[in-house]
Scaffold this motif. Structure first.
Motif, PDB file in Angstrom:
ATOM      1  N   ALA A  94      33.248 -71.455 -23.048  1.00  0.00           N
ATOM      2  CA  ALA A  94      32.455 -70.258 -23.347  1.00  0.00           C
ATOM      3  C   ALA A  94      33.178 -69.410 -24.411  1.00  0.00           C
ATOM      4  CB  ALA A  94      32.219 -69.439 -22.092  1.00  0.00           C
ATOM      5  N   TYR A  95      34.460 -69.314 -24.299  1.00  0.00           N
ATOM      6  CA  TYR A  95      35.254 -68.532 -25.264  1.00  0.00           C
ATOM      7  C   TYR A  95      35.124 -69.134 -26.662  1.00  0.00           C
ATOM      8  CZ  TYR A  95      39.284 -66.440 -27.577  1.00  0.00           C
ATOM      9  OH  TYR A  95      40.100 -65.786 -28.455  1.00  0.00           O
ATOM     10  N   ARG A 144      31.741 -68.736 -28.639  1.00  0.00           N
ATOM     11  CA  ARG A 144      31.508 -67.463 -29.330  1.00  0.00           C
ATOM     12  C   ARG A 144      31.882 -67.560 -30.817  1.00  0.00           C
ATOM     13  NH1 ARG A 144      34.660 -63.442 -25.400  1.00  0.00           N
ATOM     14  NH2 ARG A 144      35.723 -63.128 -27.383  1.00  0.00           N
ATOM     15  N   TYR A 145      32.743 -68.483 -31.183  1.00  0.00           N
ATOM     16  CA  TYR A 145      33.221 -68.589 -32.560  1.00  0.00           C
ATOM     17  C   TYR A 145      32.621 -69.774 -33.308  1.00  0.00           C
ATOM     18  CZ  TYR A 145      36.496 -65.160 -30.860  1.00  0.00           C
ATOM     19  OH  TYR A 145      37.052 -64.024 -30.311  1.00  0.00           O
ATOM     20  N   SER A 146      31.689 -70.476 -32.711  1.00  0.00           N
ATOM     21  CA  SER A 146      31.075 -71.645 -33.365  1.00  0.00           C
ATOM     22  C   SER A 146      29.935 -71.240 -34.260  1.00  0.00           C
ATOM     23  CB  SER A 146      30.559 -72.622 -32.327  1.00  0.00           C
ATOM     24  OG  SER A 146      31.615 -73.089 -31.538  1.00  0.00           O
TER      25      SER A 146
END
Length: 133
Positions: free
Chosen positions: A127-128, A131-133
């Protein structure tokens, strides 16, 4: 085996072969001793001497950082030539690098254990990262 006797370096005549130590003492060498000394230096790969620049490349740091390491006594060195350039043993530089890497891995493992004991490793990494994909 030959016994060497040190004399003050000021007593060595110009053009004579000798080995010197940092305390101003000299060990005169005759022709055969000089030949054997050269042979040992040329043929002993375990004592290969490298420049501080080459040591810096092996360690992944600057030559200035290597100079600080040498000044701090972390890696032994010798001075060569008229300018007194510092040279270090490749084997000792590699051993220093390996020891440093080992300490780094041990420290990281200690931090992982502390994070686990403190409950800090319950992060949902998928999940973390999403967020940056």
């Amino acid at each position: 085996m030959t016994t060497f006797e040190a004399i003050p370096i000021s007593q060595i005549s110009k053009g004579s072969a000798y080995i010197t130590t940092g305390d101003g003492k000299a060990y005169p060498l005759d022709a055969e001793e000089l030949r054997r000394a050269f042979a040992a230096i040329v043929h002993d790969n375990s004592a290969e001497m490298i420049t501080t620049g080459e040591a810096a490349q092996i360690l992944g740091v600057s030559a200035k950082t290597v100079a600080r390491m040498l000044d701090a006594g972390e890696i032994p060195f010798v001075r060569y030539g008229a300018k007194g350039n510092r040279m270090v043993s490749r084997a000792q530089v590699v051993a220093y690098r390996d020891k440093s890497e080992s300490h780094g891995h041990e420290a990281l493992e200690t931090m992982r254990e502390a994070a686990s004991q403190g409950g800090l490793d319950d992060i949902n990494y998928s999940a973390y990262l999403a967020r940056y994909s």
